[in-house]
Design a protein around this motif. Sequence first.
Motif, PDB file in Angstrom:
ATOM      1  N   ASN A   2      45.337  59.035  25.204  1.00  0.00           N
ATOM      2  CA  ASN A   2      46.492  59.597  25.994  1.00  0.00           C
ATOM      3  C   ASN A   2      46.073  60.373  27.311  1.00  0.00           C
ATOM      4  O   ASN A   2      45.379  61.374  27.266  1.00  0.00           O
ATOM      5  N   ILE A   3      46.893  59.965  28.488  1.00  0.00           N
ATOM      6  CA  ILE A   3      46.523  60.555  29.757  1.00  0.00           C
ATOM      7  C   ILE A   3      47.758  60.852  30.176  1.00  0.00           C
ATOM      8  O   ILE A   3      48.632  60.104  30.333  1.00  0.00           O
ATOM      9  N   GLU A   4      48.336  62.408  30.123  1.00  0.00           N
ATOM     10  CA  GLU A   4      49.334  62.678  30.907  1.00  0.00           C
ATOM     11  C   GLU A   4      49.339  62.790  32.141  1.00  0.00           C
ATOM     12  O   GLU A   4      48.282  63.577  32.721  1.00  0.00           O
ATOM     13  N   THR A   5      50.092  62.437  33.048  1.00  0.00           N
ATOM     14  CA  THR A   5      50.053  63.060  34.433  1.00  0.00           C
ATOM     15  C   THR A   5      51.417  63.645  35.067  1.00  0.00           C
ATOM     16  O   THR A   5      52.310  63.386  34.326  1.00  0.00           O
ATOM     17  N   LYS A   6      51.090  64.496  35.798  1.00  0.00           N
ATOM     18  CA  LYS A   6      52.191  65.278  36.552  1.00  0.00           C
ATOM     19  C   LYS A   6      51.923  65.523  38.039  1.00  0.00           C
ATOM     20  O   LYS A   6      50.901  65.614  38.209  1.00  0.00           O
ATOM     21  N   THR A  12      48.446  65.119  42.031  1.00  0.00           N
ATOM     22  CA  THR A  12      48.771  64.705  40.671  1.00  0.00           C
ATOM     23  C   THR A  12      47.589  65.456  39.844  1.00  0.00           C
ATOM     24  O   THR A  12      46.439  65.507  40.061  1.00  0.00           O
ATOM     25  N   MET A  14      46.151  65.165  36.094  1.00  0.00           N
ATOM     26  CA  MET A  14      45.690  64.212  35.032  1.00  0.00           C
ATOM     27  C   MET A  14      45.360  64.996  33.788  1.00  0.00           C
ATOM     28  O   MET A  14      44.090  65.596  34.073  1.00  0.00           O
ATOM     29  N   LYS A  15      45.725  65.130  32.610  1.00  0.00           N
ATOM     30  CA  LYS A  15      45.399  65.958  31.573  1.00  0.00           C
ATOM     31  C   LYS A  15      45.013  65.053  30.495  1.00  0.00           C
ATOM     32  O   LYS A  15      45.764  63.882  29.838  1.00  0.00           O
ATOM     33  N   GLU A  18      44.757  63.326  23.469  1.00  0.00           N
ATOM     34  CA  GLU A  18      44.705  62.726  22.367  1.00  0.00           C
ATOM     35  C   GLU A  18      43.605  62.872  21.602  1.00  0.00           C
ATOM     36  O   GLU A  18      43.497  63.011  20.130  1.00  0.00           O
ATOM     37  N   LYS A  33      42.456  55.187  35.458  1.00  0.00           N
ATOM     38  CA  LYS A  33      43.471  55.750  35.682  1.00  0.00           C
ATOM     39  C   LYS A  33      43.235  56.821  37.111  1.00  0.00           C
ATOM     40  O   LYS A  33      44.020  56.928  37.907  1.00  0.00           O
TER      41      LYS A  33
END
Length: 116
Positions: A2-6, A12, A14-15, A18, A33
Motif C-alpha cells: 500500500n503506497i499512500e500519496t499526497k 508528491t 509517497m508513504k 502496509e 510508483k
Amino acid sequence: MNIETKNVDSITIMKLGETNRLYALNAGIAKDKMNEVLTQPESRLIVDFEAISFIDSSGFGALLSALKTSKEHQSQIKLCNINKDVMELIELMQLDSIFDIFQDSKACVNSFSRAE
C-alpha cells in the motif's frame, strides 16, 4: 504494498506502508510508483520511510532506479523518516552521499523551498 500519496505545495509525498519491509516482494511496485512520478519533468518526490524497518538489495535497487529516473527527467527525489537500522545500511552502502535525506517530511518539504 500500500503506497499512500499526497501533494503538498506541488511536491508528491509517497508513504510506503502496509508492510514494514521494502524487499523483493514489493520493491517492483514501489519502483514503478516512484518512476511514475519522476518521469514527469521537474517533479519533486519525497519518499517517507516512517513505516519501513527493513530494506534489502531489491529495495535499494528500486531507490537507485528512481534516482536514475529523476536525473533523466530533471526531477528530484528526497527521503525522510528513515529509522536507525535502515539508516545504518544506507550509510554502510554510502547512499547517504547521493540521496538527500531528512529527519521528517516537514524538513524535507522545506528543503525544496530553500533550493529554489
